[in-house]
Design an enzyme around this catalytic site. Structure first.
Site: not given
Ligand code: BES
Ligand code: MN
Ligand code: ZN
Length: 520
Positions: A292, A369, A299, A310, A287, A371, A373
């Site tokens: 993020d 959020d 967030k 992230d 990933k 994101e 996956r």
């Protein structure tokens, strides 16, 4: 953007002889570190529990007589410090400059690799800004313990800075490992250890890089440098090509950012083998969310504060690929980094949008959020459809739920294959990056149902499990493991080989697995 030059790990040398040069009656380095073992079990009834001085101490004591220091003095110092020989405990023997500047009495605990890793890291911390340290701890280490000792010495030295006047501290310049049982054999071990720890260092550095520098193209540039240096094959998809070829997850998550998304593929083939050979083929997927914000499902500030890291999974994949040639890894490995910035703008993904992944599966985005996956799904589907993997392993800072379940010292693992899970768990144990397996519990699969699409990207429930269940179909039934490193990707404190902030967790364990696993 340029960033300030960073500190380097210490140079590490080997020596079969001990800490003192007998002819010159001179210490090998200004700082010497000798082992302290816990009291013998036989003495356990002995209230004092006096620890035992380990190998290398006699020659040092001999030298210390020139300072007027006796063995009794050393024990008195240990006693007043309350030293017990616990792994990583350091007691400093105060000396007035002379034949030796400083002697460190270093606890080695039960001599397990984890103990020696702690001891190595403690030496590194205590000797930063020094020119050199020599230690006789190798006398007590088996080959695995020796590797762990080196790992601790290197990662305990880690630093990252962006100060105008240079770093606050520098790693010790040189480490001399003395009392090595067999120099010729240990040269190879040292090379392996520095390759693995160096990858840990690199992934930590990548994760710490601020996101005003580290965008998807910057990751692609890093990959290009690594590929050029180590002879890897490289391919990079830009946003136009991602869209055209159906990578709806990566393109969608990245569509709001001024820094467009990339998919990065790195390929390693063992020396002498052809790219089409029938060697096992491991595909690693990382990933690579370079920041993020949460997207429109934004967030809160506190949760966003650490989101530059992230992309840790992607950094881990890059760091692993960078070290395979040095380790002489015997299998083919492809690394895929799904890189995007999850940002906000008028073109951001909205809750309720439906995206189509590589290969055609669809997802309803109920929370922008979730994101990670979405980008991982594309990369996994691409790997399964196009790369003929023997095994798929993905690494991602996927869910905050991991912190609740496992805290910040243990990584989460899901797998559809017991043998693969066992291998990765064992590799994590030796590498000092511990994994705990959680269930792909099909009881929760129905939570993923969407009224509109093949799946809902944020189904709630047990968050780490439903995220893993979301990914599962994209692995298309191949042997697959998913490492959720969300919370172990960040260390709250400096502790032994961990430095506070991003940890780069996963590179060392994957390399240990790839170095000697029986894959396929
Ligand atoms: N990057 C986060 C996960 C994360 C959280 C990593 C804390 C490191 C520390 C991920 O993209 C995320 O936001 N996950 C959400 C998913 C939820 C909206 C279904 C989460 O875990 O809260
Ligand atoms: Mn997120
Ligand atoms: Zn994320």
């Amino acid at each position: 953007m340029a960033f300030p030059s960073q500190v380097n790990p210490p140079q590490i040398g080997l020596r079969e002889a001990s800490l003192v040069d007998p002819d010159a009656r001179r210490a090998v380095a200004g700082t010497l570190a000798v082992p302290v073992l816990p009291a013998e079990p036989a003495d356990a009834g002995d209230e004092s529990g006096t620890p035992v001085l380990g190998p290398g101490t006699a020659v040092v004591l001999d030298l210390l007589t020139e300072h007027g220091i006796t063995g009794d003095d050393v024990f008195a110092v240990l006693e007043s410090a309350g030293a017990r020989g616990a792994a990583g405990e350091v007691t400093v023997l105060p000396l007035h400059r002379g034949v030796v500047e400083e002697v460190l009495l270093v606890g080695v605990g039960a001599l397990a690799p984890a103990d020696l890793r702690k001891a190595g890291a403690a030496i590194a911390r205590r000797t930063r800004d020094r020119e050199a340290v020599a230690t006789s701890l190798p006398a007590l280490a088996d080959p695995e313990g020796f590797r762990a000792l080196v790992d601790g010495l290197i990662l305990g030295s880690f630093g990252f800075h962006w100060r105008s006047e240079g770093p606050e501290h520098r790693p010790v310049g040189r480490v001399v490992l003395t009392d090595v049982p067999d120099e010729a054999a240990y040269v190879d071990l040292l090379g392996r250890a520095t390759a693995v720890s160096g990858a840990g260092w690199y992934s930590r550095m990548l994760a710490l890089m601020p996101s005003n520098v580290k965008n998807p193209q910057w990751l692609a540039d890093q990959a290009a440098e690594v590929a050029a240096r180590t002879g890897l094959d490289l391919e990079v998809w830009d946003e136009t090509r991602l869209r055209a070829e159906g990578f709806g997850g990566i393109a969608g998550v990245g569509q709001a950012s001024d820094s467009p998304p990339r998919l990065i593929r790195l390929g390693y083939t063992p020396a002498g083998a052809g790219a089409t050979s029938d060697l096992p083929h491991v595909v690693l997927v990382g990933k690579g969310i370079t920041f993020d914000t949460g997207g429109l499902s934004i967030k809160p500030a506190e949760a966003m504060a650490t989101m530059k890291r992230d992309m840790t999974g992607g950094g881990v994949v890059l760091a692993v690929l960078s070290a395979l040639a040095d380790l002489g890894c015997p299998v083919r490995v492809t690394g895929l980094i799904a890189a995007a910035e999850n940002s906000i703008s008028g073109s951001a993904l909205r809750p309720g949008d439906v995206i189509t992944h590589y290969g055609g599966r669809t997802s309803e985005v109920t929370n922008t959020d979730a994101e990670g996956r979405l980008v991982m799904a594309d990369a996994l589907a691409y790997a399964a459809a196009e790369l003929a993997p023997t095994v798929l392993v993905d690494v991602a800072t996927l869910t905050g739920a991991m912190k609740v379940a496992l805290g910040q010292r243990t990584g989460g693992m899901f797998a559809n294959d017991d043998a693969l899970a066992d291998q990765l768990r064992a590799a994590g144990e030796v590498a000092g990056e511990v994994l705990w397996r959680l269930p792909l519990a099909q009881e929760y699969a129905e939570l993923l149902d969407s009224p509109t699409a093949d799946a809902d990207n944020a189904p709630g429930g047990p968050g780490a499990i439903t995220a893993a269940l979301f990914l599962e179909p994209f692995a298309a039934g191949l042997p697959w493991a998913h490492l959720d490193i969300a919370s172990v990707g960040d260390s709250p404190v400096d502790a032994f080989e961990w430095t506070s902030g991003a940890t780069g967790f996963g590179a060392r364990l994957l390399l240990r697995w790839l170095e000697d696993a029986e894959i396929g």
